[in-house]
Design an enzyme around this catalytic site. Structure first.
Site, mmCIF file in Angstrom:
data_model
loop_
_atom_site.group_PDB
_atom_site.id
_atom_site.type_symbol
_atom_site.label_atom_id
_atom_site.label_comp_id
_atom_site.label_asym_id
_atom_site.label_seq_id
_atom_site.Cartn_x
_atom_site.Cartn_y
_atom_site.Cartn_z
ATOM 1 N N HIS A 16 91.347 40.681 67.048
ATOM 2 C CA HIS A 16 92.773 40.847 66.365
ATOM 3 C C HIS A 16 92.539 41.303 64.864
ATOM 4 C CE1 HIS A 16 96.332 39.203 64.070
ATOM 5 N NE2 HIS A 16 96.908 39.179 65.168
ATOM 6 N N ASP A 18 93.723 40.695 61.709
ATOM 7 C CA ASP A 18 93.507 39.655 60.849
ATOM 8 C C ASP A 18 92.133 39.131 60.949
ATOM 9 O OD1 ASP A 18 96.097 40.147 59.687
ATOM 10 O OD2 ASP A 18 97.103 38.800 61.010
ATOM 11 N N LYS A 19 91.638 38.813 62.424
ATOM 12 C CA LYS A 19 90.451 38.040 62.365
ATOM 13 C C LYS A 19 89.304 39.035 62.396
ATOM 14 C CE LYS A 19 90.633 34.088 62.810
ATOM 15 N NZ LYS A 19 90.374 33.693 61.294
ATOM 16 N N GLU A 44 87.831 40.295 50.220
ATOM 17 C CA GLU A 44 89.129 40.720 50.909
ATOM 18 C C GLU A 44 88.813 41.919 51.618
ATOM 19 O OE1 GLU A 44 91.284 38.098 50.691
ATOM 20 O OE2 GLU A 44 90.610 37.155 48.690
ATOM 21 N N GLU A 57 86.420 40.223 44.410
ATOM 22 C CA GLU A 57 85.510 40.328 43.152
ATOM 23 C C GLU A 57 84.231 39.607 43.616
ATOM 24 O OE1 GLU A 57 89.235 40.466 42.388
ATOM 25 O OE2 GLU A 57 88.887 38.503 42.912
ATOM 26 N N LYS A 177 95.853 37.641 71.930
ATOM 27 C CA LYS A 177 96.349 36.157 71.324
ATOM 28 C C LYS A 177 96.507 35.421 72.585
ATOM 29 C CE LYS A 177 99.341 36.456 67.973
ATOM 30 N NZ LYS A 177 100.473 36.576 67.098
ATOM 31 N N PHE A 252 99.933 45.923 77.172
ATOM 32 C CA PHE A 252 99.425 45.819 75.867
ATOM 33 C C PHE A 252 98.337 46.867 75.740
ATOM 34 C CE2 PHE A 252 97.588 42.481 72.841
ATOM 35 C CZ PHE A 252 97.626 43.412 71.595
ATOM 36 N N ASP A 260 98.426 47.106 64.704
ATOM 37 C CA ASP A 260 98.900 46.561 63.349
ATOM 38 C C ASP A 260 97.916 46.429 62.174
ATOM 39 O OD1 ASP A 260 101.560 45.148 63.903
ATOM 40 O OD2 ASP A 260 100.290 44.203 65.546
ATOM 41 N N ALA A 261 98.140 46.419 60.950
ATOM 42 C CA ALA A 261 97.370 46.275 60.019
ATOM 43 C C ALA A 261 96.754 44.782 59.846
ATOM 44 C CB ALA A 261 98.104 46.596 58.598
ATOM 45 N N ARG A 266 94.982 35.738 56.880
ATOM 46 C CA ARG A 266 96.353 35.482 57.441
ATOM 47 C C ARG A 266 96.417 34.887 58.442
ATOM 48 N NH1 ARG A 266 99.625 41.163 56.885
ATOM 49 N NH2 ARG A 266 98.383 41.832 58.802
ATOM 50 N N LYS A 267 95.345 34.048 58.874
ATOM 51 C CA LYS A 267 95.281 33.547 60.057
ATOM 52 C C LYS A 267 94.956 31.721 59.822
ATOM 53 C CE LYS A 267 97.275 35.784 63.229
ATOM 54 N NZ LYS A 267 98.202 36.523 62.231
ATOM 55 N N LYS A 287 85.197 33.517 50.705
ATOM 56 C CA LYS A 287 85.125 32.726 49.699
ATOM 57 C C LYS A 287 83.889 31.954 49.523
ATOM 58 C CE LYS A 287 90.136 32.093 49.255
ATOM 59 N NZ LYS A 287 91.205 31.077 49.119
ATOM 60 N N LYS A 291 84.569 27.745 46.086
ATOM 61 C CA LYS A 291 85.947 27.708 45.939
ATOM 62 C C LYS A 291 86.274 26.614 46.836
ATOM 63 C CE LYS A 291 85.654 32.312 44.565
ATOM 64 N NZ LYS A 291 84.199 32.678 44.124
ATOM 65 N N ASP A 293 89.347 25.655 48.087
ATOM 66 C CA ASP A 293 90.120 25.843 49.143
ATOM 67 C C ASP A 293 89.118 25.910 50.538
ATOM 68 O OD1 ASP A 293 92.251 26.543 48.063
ATOM 69 O OD2 ASP A 293 91.966 28.848 47.797
#
Length: 419
Positions: A16, A18-19, A44, A57, A177, A252, A260-261, A266-267, A287, A291, A293
């Site tokens: 995918h 995003d993945k 990123e 960064e 998916k 598909f 898709d970009a 985003r997941k 990260k 971090k 997060d």
């Protein structure tokens, strides 16, 4: 009165878009930490048709070839044929990286030389890399103490990739998916309502060109090669009332970055508990562990899982919050949703006493800045697809239940009641 409801969670395959970005970001992190455990990383990634952009960064003494890392990961995922719309060798790879902001770095740079020390002074000197709030969750619905819907969705996604890579279903392509809807009654799963699989595939299969026939073949193959093996060791199985949906739009073929970009981070619901538990909003991939997060979310899971593993609750959610540059959490919350064997306030006191929740302490407890030699330079990239929690296929430090016995003993010492 009994209450019935449905709950749905989704997963995505490693192909995918995003993945892909998450995995590339964490591949970069692995490479940097392998050479320089003090690397500061916020990598990123963006993918689109024929393009990979690496930005963010990074401050590190490590010497890595980012372009080679990107191409190697894309090939591992399965995008090796330009005729499929995206390829490791034909895509453009752009690198646009800066050094970490000194205003951010000062919060964790103050005591860099004390990183490996365990004294209170040392642990208090290394503050959180940013402010934020994190949640962790565990429940007794599955052996790995995860919610059943996300556990099943991930199992199906992993199996989908496995049969593709093994050549068992050679017409499959990397993007996909999955989604599972579970029927609950009084908080307990009692049925599998719907299984949905959307998988990228070749336009034709074994000389079959009619799309309705192609989709019928895919549906039959997926049920036999993917769904049935996933449920082989699960007590709750699909039945005659379970809906099985495959590629509901009819086909598909165009997928991945061509379709898709993609973007790192985003997941975040797929990465955690499938929406079953709350989420603090911060993404994980790319990260470094300063971090919170990332590192504190792992700590929250560790706390919640050990509480459930100790039999002190059927489900548990833990929240932490931090201020940038400050080591100790601003707040700690424990919620067992009425399933706790003791009051949540007493559990909170046990958490404060038995768990290290300062960022430097979390990093040391889980050894998050050093990639073990036996892992061959791989660690974070392996959790960047198919979830960061409940991974029985990986040896993850935050999935251990080594504190469960300590918590049991603490309760028995206070109450004299054996659990």
């Amino acid at each position: 009165m009994s209450r019935r409801y449905f709950f749905t969670s989704e997963s995505v395959t490693e192909g995918h878009p995003d993945k892909m970005c998450d995995q590339i970001s964490d591949t970069i992190l692995d490479a940097l930490l392998t050479q320089d455990p003090t690397s500061r990383v916020a990598a990123e990634v963006v993918v689109n048709t024929g393009l990979v952009l690496v930005t963010g960064e990074i401050t590190s003494s490590a010497q890595v070839n980012y372009v080679d890392l990107v191409r190697q990961k894309i090939a591992e995922i399965g995008y090796t044929d330009a005729m499929n719309g995206f390829s490791d060798q034909s895509c453009a790879v752009l690198i646009a990286l800066d050094a970490q902001s000194p205003d951010i770095a000062q919060g964790v740079d103050t005591a860099q030389e004390m990183r490996d020390q365990t004294s209170d002074e040392a642990l208090d000197a290394i503050g959180a890399g940013d402010q934020g709030l994190m949640f962790g969750f565990a429940c007794n619905e599955t052996p790995e103490l995860m919610p059943l819907p996300i556990s099943l969705a991930h199992r199906i996604s992993r199996r989908l990739a496995a049969v593709r890579k093994a050549g068992q279903l050679p017409y499959l392509r990397p993007d996909g998916k999955t989604q599972v809807t579970v029927l609950y009654e009084d908080g307990q799963p009692i049925g599998i309502d719907t299984i949905l699989v959307s998988t990228q595939h070749t336009p034709t299969i074994d000389q079959i060109t009619e799309q309705s026939e192609v989709q019928a073949r895919i549906k039959q193959d997926l049920w036999t090669a993917v769904v049935q093996p996933v449920f082989a060791d699960i007590a709750l199985k699909p039945d005659d009332n379970t809906r099985f949906l495959v590629n509901p739009t009819g086909k598909f073929v165009i997928g991945g970055p061509q379709g898709d970009a993609g973007l790192t981070g985003r997941k975040i619901i797929v990465d955690t508990y499938g929406g079953y538990s709350r989420h603090g909003g911060g993404a994980f991939s790319g990260k470094d562990p300063t971090k919170v997060d990332r590192s504190a979310a792992y700590a929250c899971r560790y706390v919640a899982k050990n509480i459930v593993a100790a039999g002190l609750a059927e489900k548990c959610e833990v929240q932490l919050s931090y201020a940038i540059g400050v080591a100790r959490p601003v707040s700690i919350m424990v919620d067992t949703f009425g399933t706790g064997k003791i009051e949540d306030d007493r559990l909170l006191e046990l958490v404060k006493k038995h768990f290290e929740l300062r960022p430097a302490g979390i990093i040391q407890t889980f050894n998050l800045c050093r990639i073990p030699v036996e892992r061959g330079g791989r660690f974070y990239q392996d959790v960047a697809a198919y979830g960061h929690f409940g991974r029985s296929d990986l040896d993850l430090p935050w999935e251990k239940t080594d504190k469960a016995a300590v918590l049991k003993e603490a309760i028995q010492a206070v109450s004299g009641v054996a659990h």
